[in-house]
Design a protein around this motif. Sequence first.
Motif, PDB file in Angstrom:
ATOM      1  N   THR A   1       8.405   2.592   2.284  1.00  0.00           N
ATOM      2  CA  THR A   1       8.536   1.220   2.781  1.00  0.00           C
ATOM      3  C   THR A   1       7.112   0.694   3.002  1.00  0.00           C
ATOM      4  OG1 THR A   1       8.559   1.872   5.101  1.00  0.00           O
ATOM      5  CG2 THR A   1      10.705   1.732   4.013  1.00  0.00           C
ATOM      6  N   PRO A   2       6.949  -0.653   3.107  1.00  0.00           N
ATOM      7  CA  PRO A   2       5.591  -1.191   3.260  1.00  0.00           C
ATOM      8  C   PRO A   2       4.851  -0.628   4.478  1.00  0.00           C
ATOM      9  CG  PRO A   2       7.184  -2.969   2.921  1.00  0.00           C
ATOM     10  CD  PRO A   2       7.970  -1.712   3.038  1.00  0.00           C
TER      11      PRO A   2
ATOM     12  N   TYR B   1      -5.990  -3.784   4.000  1.00  0.00           N
ATOM     13  CA  TYR B   1      -5.463  -2.525   3.473  1.00  0.00           C
ATOM     14  C   TYR B   1      -5.526  -2.497   1.941  1.00  0.00           C
ATOM     15  CZ  TYR B   1      -2.552   1.657   4.035  1.00  0.00           C
ATOM     16  OH  TYR B   1      -2.085   2.948   4.055  1.00  0.00           O
ATOM     17  N   HIS B   2      -5.219  -3.642   1.327  1.00  0.00           N
ATOM     18  CA  HIS B   2      -5.306  -3.725  -0.146  1.00  0.00           C
ATOM     19  C   HIS B   2      -6.742  -3.445  -0.595  1.00  0.00           C
ATOM     20  CE1 HIS B   2      -1.756  -6.861  -0.244  1.00  0.00           C
ATOM     21  NE2 HIS B   2      -1.396  -5.677   0.208  1.00  0.00           N
TER      22      HIS B   2
ATOM     23  N   GLU C   1      -9.083  -1.821   0.924  1.00  0.00           N
ATOM     24  CA  GLU C   1      -9.453  -0.420   1.143  1.00  0.00           C
ATOM     25  C   GLU C   1      -8.985   0.427  -0.049  1.00  0.00           C
ATOM     26  OE1 GLU C   1      -8.184   0.969   5.065  1.00  0.00           O
ATOM     27  OE2 GLU C   1      -7.947   2.971   4.166  1.00  0.00           O
ATOM     28  N   ARG C   2      -7.751   0.157  -0.467  1.00  0.00           N
ATOM     29  CA  ARG C   2      -7.190   0.941  -1.559  1.00  0.00           C
ATOM     30  C   ARG C   2      -7.844   0.604  -2.902  1.00  0.00           C
ATOM     31  NH1 ARG C   2      -3.360  -0.052  -5.275  1.00  0.00           N
ATOM     32  NH2 ARG C   2      -2.649   1.809  -6.359  1.00  0.00           N
TER      33      ARG C   2
ATOM     34  N   ALA D   1       2.610   2.136  -4.740  1.00  0.00           N
ATOM     35  CA  ALA D   1       1.518   1.379  -4.132  1.00  0.00           C
ATOM     36  C   ALA D   1       1.426  -0.024  -4.728  1.00  0.00           C
ATOM     37  CB  ALA D   1       0.191   2.126  -4.321  1.00  0.00           C
TER      38      ALA D   1
ATOM     39  N   ASP E   1     -11.338   2.116  -3.058  1.00  0.00           N
ATOM     40  CA  ASP E   1     -11.263   3.569  -3.285  1.00  0.00           C
ATOM     41  C   ASP E   1     -10.945   3.881  -4.744  1.00  0.00           C
ATOM     42  OD1 ASP E   1     -11.736   3.997  -0.650  1.00  0.00           O
ATOM     43  OD2 ASP E   1      -9.710   4.667  -0.121  1.00  0.00           O
TER      44      ASP E   1
ATOM     45  N   ASN F   1       4.318  -2.158  -3.566  1.00  0.00           N
ATOM     46  CA  ASN F   1       4.128  -2.578  -2.168  1.00  0.00           C
ATOM     47  C   ASN F   1       3.078  -3.675  -2.044  1.00  0.00           C
ATOM     48  OD1 ASN F   1       5.715  -1.241  -0.001  1.00  0.00           O
ATOM     49  ND2 ASN F   1       5.115   0.593  -1.095  1.00  0.00           N
ATOM     50  N   THR F   2       2.021  -3.569  -2.842  1.00  0.00           N
ATOM     51  CA  THR F   2       0.996  -4.619  -2.837  1.00  0.00           C
ATOM     52  C   THR F   2       1.612  -5.933  -3.311  1.00  0.00           C
ATOM     53  OG1 THR F   2      -0.662  -2.941  -3.351  1.00  0.00           O
ATOM     54  CG2 THR F   2      -1.303  -5.223  -3.708  1.00  0.00           C
TER      55      THR F   2
ATOM     56  N   GLU G   1      -2.766  -7.267   5.969  1.00  0.00           N
ATOM     57  CA  GLU G   1      -2.271  -6.613   4.754  1.00  0.00           C
ATOM     58  C   GLU G   1      -3.385  -6.508   3.710  1.00  0.00           C
ATOM     59  OE1 GLU G   1       2.132  -8.488   5.658  1.00  0.00           O
ATOM     60  OE2 GLU G   1       0.997  -9.302   3.998  1.00  0.00           O
TER      61      GLU G   1
ATOM     62  N   ILE H   1      -1.657  -0.798  11.358  1.00  0.00           N
ATOM     63  CA  ILE H   1      -2.039  -2.107  10.812  1.00  0.00           C
ATOM     64  C   ILE H   1      -2.507  -2.965  11.967  1.00  0.00           C
ATOM     65  CG2 ILE H   1       0.321  -2.998  10.923  1.00  0.00           C
ATOM     66  CD1 ILE H   1      -0.320  -4.710   8.469  1.00  0.00           C
TER      67      ILE H   1
ATOM     68  N   TYR I   1       5.674  -6.700   8.033  1.00  0.00           N
ATOM     69  CA  TYR I   1       4.880  -7.081   6.857  1.00  0.00           C
ATOM     70  C   TYR I   1       5.501  -8.357   6.316  1.00  0.00           C
ATOM     71  CZ  TYR I   1       2.303  -2.774   6.961  1.00  0.00           C
ATOM     72  OH  TYR I   1       1.465  -1.768   7.347  1.00  0.00           O
TER      73      TYR I   1
ATOM     74  N   SER J   1      -0.832   9.370  -0.635  1.00  0.00           N
ATOM     75  CA  SER J   1      -0.920   7.986  -1.093  1.00  0.00           C
ATOM     76  C   SER J   1      -0.934   7.042   0.099  1.00  0.00           C
ATOM     77  CB  SER J   1       0.268   7.662  -2.005  1.00  0.00           C
ATOM     78  OG  SER J   1       0.261   6.288  -2.344  1.00  0.00           O
ATOM     79  N   GLN J   2      -1.661   5.918  -0.069  1.00  0.00           N
ATOM     80  CA  GLN J   2      -1.748   4.935   1.019  1.00  0.00           C
ATOM     81  C   GLN J   2      -0.442   4.178   1.208  1.00  0.00           C
ATOM     82  OE1 GLN J   2      -5.558   3.684  -0.595  1.00  0.00           O
ATOM     83  NE2 GLN J   2      -5.942   2.718   1.351  1.00  0.00           N
ATOM     84  N   PHE J   3       0.464   4.279   0.247  1.00  0.00           N
ATOM     85  CA  PHE J   3       1.734   3.583   0.360  1.00  0.00           C
ATOM     86  C   PHE J   3       2.888   4.573   0.267  1.00  0.00           C
ATOM     87  CE2 PHE J   3      -1.165   0.261  -0.858  1.00  0.00           C
ATOM     88  CZ  PHE J   3      -0.718  -0.840  -0.134  1.00  0.00           C
ATOM     89  N   GLY J   4       3.979   4.252   0.934  1.00  0.00           N
ATOM     90  CA  GLY J   4       5.136   5.144   0.917  1.00  0.00           C
ATOM     91  C   GLY J   4       6.414   4.409   0.594  1.00  0.00           C
TER      92      GLY J   4
END
Lengths: 155, 232
Positions: free
Chosen positions: A134-135, B123-124, B126-127, B27, B130, B30-31, B120, A155, A52, A129-132
């Motif tokens: 680490t990226p 994915y942003h 998509e979230r 989230a 939603d 990370n974004t 990336e 990805i 990432y 959740s879509q995030f954890g």
Amino acid sequence: MVMTKPSIDQVWEWLDAVPDPEIPVISLVDLGIIRGVTWLNDVLEVIVTPTYSGCPATRIINLDIETALNDHGIKKVTLKRQLSPAWTTDWLSDKGKAKLENYGIAPPQTAGGPTQCPRCKSAQVEKISQFGSTPCKAQWRCTDCLEPFDYFKCI
Amino acid sequence: MGDNSLVLGHRVSEWCGVAPVLEEDIALANTALDLIGQTQLWLGLAAECEDKGRDADALAFHRDVWDFRNLLLVEQPNRDFGHTMMRQFLFDAWHSLVLAALKSSENSDIAAIAEKSLKEVTYHLERSSDTVIALGDGTEESHKRMQAGLDRLWPYVGEMFLTDEHDLIDVTALRPAFDELTNDVLDTATLSIPTDNFTHKGGKTGARHTEHLGHMIATMQFLPRAYPDAKW
């Protein structure tokens, strides 16, 4: 004294022993971020692609590569960043995917979610959740054993 | 592109530690991380092209408001979580279309950064889609807040599609695709798009930023300005 240059195959073997700093169970080669290794006269060039773009581990990864190669006697190392083709989870080796699963991280699936809980192997899983942590990961939960787990997202 | 991802990345990072729930906190962080990573690539390339001895950090931390070329949308303050996610959704929708177009750039550096970022940003989007749907079509309170966010931010949408002589692509041509994408999500979210198409402008040209950017930059640039020798 003339130092014989280690072979490229030997270098790949050494790099395959360098763990990913965030997920130490897989190597940098398993992760698929080493794009090439070449001798440019007496300098070894290692081409690395980021997972990432903002992953803070990138810095540590570069340092770990240099340290490992220095330890094996290669003093002149240059690291080159290559963005294209962009890294995807398809670059993860099968060996790496098996090690992830074994470690408790569900490996990436083209379907977009884990097929089973890495602990109890139940297929009854749901996304938290879509995030954890680490990226590169998302958080999922097994509705059978109730354990939350990391999923290495596609990805 | 670099100023957009820098300013929005910083804005989103302001949620770190104070988001409504832990998962959203992670989230958002990370974004923000993705956006700041993209900034390093864009501003790094800009500094290289400029060739005046500056680097990405110099461009981020040693320019004043009028030198920033970001869209007004991204400098808007976070306000509540719904407002933040609406801003994210509108930006993500635009961002994904622009990156897809830049991916075919003749400049291989630009094409590579766009290709990397698009993964990336997909994915942003998509979230954020939603979340906009979940909250828009959620409770009476969440619906009210999402509609308020949309009403407040809609006047900043038009600027995203103004093409000027510095643009490498015709951004105006992306508007129909944006409308289709946003109509679809906002309709599912039971939200109404404002009918007034008045547009604020001046962020992208640097001529007239909103007052919010100066405050944000003061916070963002404080450390490297007060401690110029500081190292990570």
